[in-house]
Design an enzyme around this catalytic site. Structure first.
Site, PDB file in Angstrom:
ATOM      1  N   SER A 106       0.834  -1.206   0.000  1.00 37.21           N
ATOM      2  CA  SER A 106       0.000   0.000   0.000  1.00 37.21           C
ATOM      3  C   SER A 106       0.873   1.263   0.000  1.00 37.21           C
ATOM      4  CB  SER A 106      -0.921  -0.070   1.221  1.00 37.21           C
ATOM      5  OG  SER A 106      -1.849   0.947   1.175  1.00 37.21           O
ATOM      6  N   ASP A 164      -5.355  -4.263  -2.309  1.00 38.56           N
ATOM      7  CA  ASP A 164      -4.414  -3.809  -1.282  1.00 38.56           C
ATOM      8  C   ASP A 164      -3.658  -4.971  -0.622  1.00 38.56           C
ATOM      9  OD1 ASP A 164      -4.618  -1.002   0.789  1.00 38.56           O
ATOM     10  OD2 ASP A 164      -3.240  -2.652   1.082  1.00 38.56           O
TER      11      ASP A 164
END
EC number: 3.1.1.3
Lengths: 383, 655
Positions: free
Chosen positions: B38, B157
């Site tokens: 991320s 993610d």
């Protein structure tokens, strides 16, 4: 919209609906009770047999032959308390090493260390009273009282085991209790090894600016106060082991090298904590809100006999507050005090870096052996 | 040692602080693999590419303020974080980004179909790298509906499966949450529990709960600045505890030994080294570099100054904006849906057409202001081929700016806000202009090149004076034509690489008898050879020192090497192979030649006079004032490694 809500609240329908929900809730709880009453199914999946089996499976890692037995310590807290003990290498004439586990753990979690530690001397590991397979009497709700009860249990255990003195090694909560024991019975402890102990630093004074936040904090701590720290695991019931594996996958990862089955450790921890939480409530009594000790050790360490040597070790990554170390070091200037920090290890030092941990503990044991010859003179460590 | 950055949304600003510290005090740690998920992946990429920290910070802050100013914060339907990130990455990543990070950057992704963690480190193109970074930062629903594709598979993610990817035992983990990470804040609010979510250890404390909320809801710029500072301090504490702060000399020795695969502990950390001690002491009191702090200050100021901000900071106004939410929100939602539908239809047309195996011809004809588009579709329908022609005639403006058309759609809340903001900004600008004096600064770059050659010392012979040739080159480059006031052009950049590679046609002072083309030759060497080691640091006078060691022993040129040296080199070929060739091919093969020191430059006073270069021989006792590069090679020779490293240091004097 607001009017309609207030109308709804005032109308007779609202209490009826609430009552129905309440009754439904009761029904739900009753269903659980009903389901859990027969032996074939229970919400809490605790079974003595399973805990024993799990412990045995985990202890297969240990090569040293061991003897597991209950030590009857008599009426210490409850009417007849028993402490589950594992003894290794009892034939050795050297000073025995006694291991005290932390909160929510049990004897089996020492499995990575026992072989190395028991090579030269007898090692005894036991489930603290109120934890693991030991009996679970109800402790006092007073902080000092509960602590004294815990310490007395250790002393009674020592008497029953017929050990004159020993090297005491405690992790986390065990470290706190070991220190407390050394305060009361300094002659029995030849060396105090503290592995990332809990309850040493004082709670820092908080200055909360916002009044709202202060009220919120007080409310939360009030609401949390009667709840045992590990209550979530018990509430989760049969999902408990899964919950442990979800929120603490690192624990089973620590043992992954030795244990192939990653489910074992969470299962074991669940079984240790799914019974009546008496040891936990003792811990709750000893702590103030959010995990700080009510009677922090750093205040009382002055009373500890100067002859008791201390080895303090912790992992560099550990999230426990280590602000007390410097004060401790200053206060123990007249006696042996050895501080060791293991890089790459967290709070569970003994499982993160077993080799380094064992080495430090053995070093401390060797020091204790040498001291018994020279009549325990306070000598500073060489380094 | 490898680095690993935790994914943490807007708390990524913490990583900036950590990055500042590493660049300043432990640049040798940045040469290895860096992993992340991320926001951590983006931070890792920026670190590996040596992107200027100041600009990165301002971009994060821009994103945060963008998210803050809308109703419902980043959950406002018209706030498209995915697109903003894409724009930022497109803008910042250099063309050869994928080549430079290949094999070094490890991005943690979560495969959508089975939720498994995937760590990617090979990127075929820059687009692929961007896709991987975007996929790693894709939070479903928050960022968009459909996860982006990387190499044909949809990913989301990395924080769902492995938020803190550890590559091996020696991974330094960086996390903005207090817990069992190497670099993390230490809270004193709780001592009870810590949990481990997706490999990230998080203590259950009120600070961490606050931080969790701030993952998606960015805090005020002041708080962000504090988080950045916290990152810097935590990283510094870690480096201190692990004795990783060394002076450049010890670093150079250490790096040389690392690449030669003979790790010798006593050289890595030398407690006797004076410079190391000084460096440590300097680190004790140091702070986040000014470039980054200035960015924060600007944003904080802009958030606090002005009549408008004063009005909107008022509690009544906040209440008003909350109360007006039911009215502005539907408009916002409508706008967002409208935009998304058009974008979606635009996309589906492209995607569906090849699926149906249609044949489409698009004919564009531009006449005056009108663009005519002919779509000719041939659709195979059983055996028959149907021709299906459609003519679209669109206004040029409308076609090009589809979004602008939609931008005029009802967008009440922000429109009102923007309008009043513009008016007030104009007023404050006008007020400012009255007071402002125009400043003219002539920029002058002074470059000093100290070139010293050391002769190879024999084993039996005592080293008395190994310096054979030495030469100081000073050249000054005046940029008189730049009449922009420095304060007003924070975006202005000087490309060091260009400046450094420019021919020294300005002023060349030499202290030795060397030809003019020696300098040219050195420039050629620098461009031909990859630096064995290149690092730079900021010394106490705010000067950036770039030190690079080049391996020129293989070079046949007689200018840089005397015949005697050559003999020594050929004798020591084995050593050379071990020491340098490995490094050239494996470790530093695709490392950039010049690290970008601008990011650390501070706007200071204009230095007009040339600093005298102190140049003394090894025995004269004033060793401390000689440039770093010389000392380290001296040290290396003394340590019994008989290689010759003609080394030189650029000193870029700040202006």
């Amino acid at each position: 919209m607001i009017v309609s809500i207030s109308q709804f609240l005032n109308s007779k329908v609202f209490p009826i609906i609430t009552l129905i929900i309440f009754l439904q809730y009761n029904l739900l709880i009753n269903t659980f009770w009903w389901l859990s009453s027969p032996n074939w199914w229970s919400w809490s999946k605790y079974s003595e047999a399973m805990l024993r089996a799990l412990e045995k499976t985990i202890l297969r890692v240990v090569k040293t032959p061991y003897k597991g037995f209950y030590v009857d310590i008599g009426p210490v807290v409850g009417p007849a308390d028993k402490i589950w003990t594992l003894s290794f290498n009892t034939d050795s004439p050297k000073t025995p090493l006694v291991l005290l586990h932390g909160l929510g753990a049990g004897v089996a979690l020492w499995c990575l260390n026992i072989d190395a530690l028991a090579a030269t001397r007898p090692v005894h590991a036991f489930d603290l009273l109120g934890f693991g397979r030991s009996s679970r009497p109800d402790f006092s709700s007073d902080a000092l009282e509960a602590e004294i009860q815990m310490v007395r249990a250790i002393e009674e255990w020592r008497k029953e085991m017929r050990i004159n003195n020993f090297i005491l090694c405690g992790h986390s909560l065990g470290g706190f209790l070991a220190t407390s024991y050394s305060l009361t019975y300094p002659d029995r402890v030849k060396h105090l090894i503290l592995a990332d102990p809990w309850g040493f630093p004082e709670r820092p004074s908080e200055n909360v600016q916002s009044a709202v936040l202060w009220v919120a904090l007080k409310t939360v701590s009030f609401l949390v106060q009667p709840i045992n720290p590990l209550a979530t695991i018990r509430i989760a019931g049969p999902l408990g082991p899964k919950l442990i594996n979800t929120i603490r996958p690192d624990i089973s990862k620590k043992y992954a090298g030795a244990l192939k089955d990653t489910e074992l450790i969470p299962q074991y921890i669940y079984q240790c904590n799914s019974q009546h939480p008496s040891g936990e409530s003792a811990f709750r009594a000893m702590m103030s809100a959010f995990g700080w000790a009510k009677n922090p050790m750093i205040k009382r360490i002055d009373n500890l006999d100067d002859r008791v040597p201390i080895t303090l070790l912790w992992g560099l990554k550990s999230w426990i507050d280590h602000s007390a170390e410097d004060i401790l070091k200053n206060k123990r200037q007249n006696s042996y005090f050895n501080l060791r920090v293991i890089p790459g290890a967290g709070h569970h030092v003994y499982a993160d870096k077993p080799e380094q941990f064992n080495q430090i503990v053995l070093e401390a044991c060797r020091y204790a052996d040498s001291q018994s010859v020279s009549d325990r003179l306070p000598i500073m460590p060489s380094n | 040692m490898n680095l690993s950055f935790a994914g943490c949304g807007f708390l990524g600003i913490y990583h900036v602080g950590v990055a500042c510290c590493f660049r300043k005090y432990a640049p040798h740690l940045l040469l290895n693999k860096i992993s992340g998920a991320s926001a951590g992946a983006i931070a890792a990429c920026c670190l590996l590419l040596d992107l200027p920290l100041g600009e990165t910070t301002s971009d994060i802050l821009r994103l945060a303020t963008e998210a803050r100013k809308r109703s419902l914060g980043p959950f406002n339907p018209s706030f498209n974080i995915h697109r903003l990130l894409l724009h930022a990455l497109e803008k910042f990543l250099p063309e050869d980004a994928h080549l430079r990070v290949n094999g070094k950057l490890h991005i943690s992704l979560t495969r959508v179909c089975d939720g498994q963690n995937v760590i990617v480190s090979q990127f075929d193109s820059r687009e692929e790298l961007i896709q991987a970074l975007l996929a790693s930062a894709f939070i479903p629903i928050f960022s968009g509906l459909f996860p982006p594709k990387y190499k044909g598979i949809r990913y989301m993610d990395g924080g769902y499966s492995d938020n803190l990817p550890t590559l091996d035992e020696n991974t330094i983990t960086v996390s903005p949450f207090c817990g069992e990470s190497d670099i993390c804040p230490r809270d004193d609010s709780s001592q009870l529990f810590h949990i481990n979510i997706a490999n990230t250890s998080i203590e259950l404390s009120k600070h961490n709960i606050y931080r969790m909320i701030r993952i998606l809801f960015p805090p005020s710029p002041e708080t962000l600045a504090n988080m950045c500072k916290q990152g810097f301090d935590d990283a510094l504490r870690f480096l201190h505890r692990n004795n990783l702060i060394n002076c450049t000399k010890c670093l150079a020795v250490q790096s040389t030994f690392v690449v030669s695969d003979s790790l010798e502990e006593h050289l890595v950390y030398d407690p006797q080294c004076k410079d190391c001690k000084m460096h440590r002491q300097e680190a004790m009191v140091s702070n986040v570099p000014d470039t980054v702090l200035n960015v924060f200050q600007e944003v904080i100021d802009s958030a606090n100054k002005g009549v408008l901000n004063w009005i909107f900071k008022h509690r009544g106004m906040k209440l008003l904006s909350v109360l007006s939410l039911p009215y502005t929100l539907p408009a916002d939602i409508m706008y967002a849906t409208f935009t998304k539908i058009t974008l979606l239809s635009h996309r589906t047309r492209r995607l569906v057409v090849p699926y149906r195996k249609n044949t489409t011809f698009t004919l564009n004809r531009l006449i005056g202001n009108q663009l005519e588009t002919y779509f000719c579709e041939y659709r195979p329908c059983q055996a028959l081929i149907l021709s299906h022609n459609t003519n679209h005639i669109n206004r040029l403006h409308a076609l090009n700016n589809k979004n602008r058309l939609l931008g005029a759609a009802p967008h009440v809340g922000n429109l009102l806000w923007d309008a009043s903001r513009v008016v007030l900004d104009q007023v404050s600008n006008a007020l400012n202009k009255v007071n402002r004096k125009s400043q003219q600064i002539t920029a002058k770059i002074t470059c000093q090149l100290a070139i010293t050659e050391y002769g190879g010392a024999n084993v039996e012979e005592e080293i008395i004076d190994p310096v054979e040739n030495k030469m100081n080159l000073n050249f000054t480059l005046s940029l008189d034509d730049s009449d922009l006031p420095l304060e007003q052009s924070p975006d202005r950049k000087f490309n060091t690489r260009q400046v450094l590679q420019r021919k020294p046609s300005f002023t060349v002072n030499k202290t030795d008898t060397m030809d003019d083309d020696t300098f040219d030759h050195i420039l050629q060497v620098t461009s031909d050879h990859d630096a064995v080691m290149a690092y730079y640091y900021l010394d106490e006078n705010n000067k950036v020192k770039v030190t690079e060691i080049f391996d020129v022993t293989e070079d046949e040129s007689s200018i840089l090497q005397t015949p005697h040296e050559k003999d020594v080199n050929t004798n020591l070929e084995f050593d050379d192979d071990e020491l340098f060739d490995n490094s050239l091919e494996e470790d530093l093969g695709d490392n950039n030649l010049f690290s970008d020191p601008e990011s650390e430059w501070t706007g200071g006073s204009c230095l007009e006079e040339l600093e005298p270069t102190y140049f003394t021989c090894g025995k004269s006792g004033v060793a401390d004032i000689r440039p770093e590069a010389d000392r380290e090679s001296m040290e290396a020779t003394k340590n019994g490694n008989k290689f010759t490293v003609p080394s030189f240091s650029y000193e870029e004097i700040d202006f």
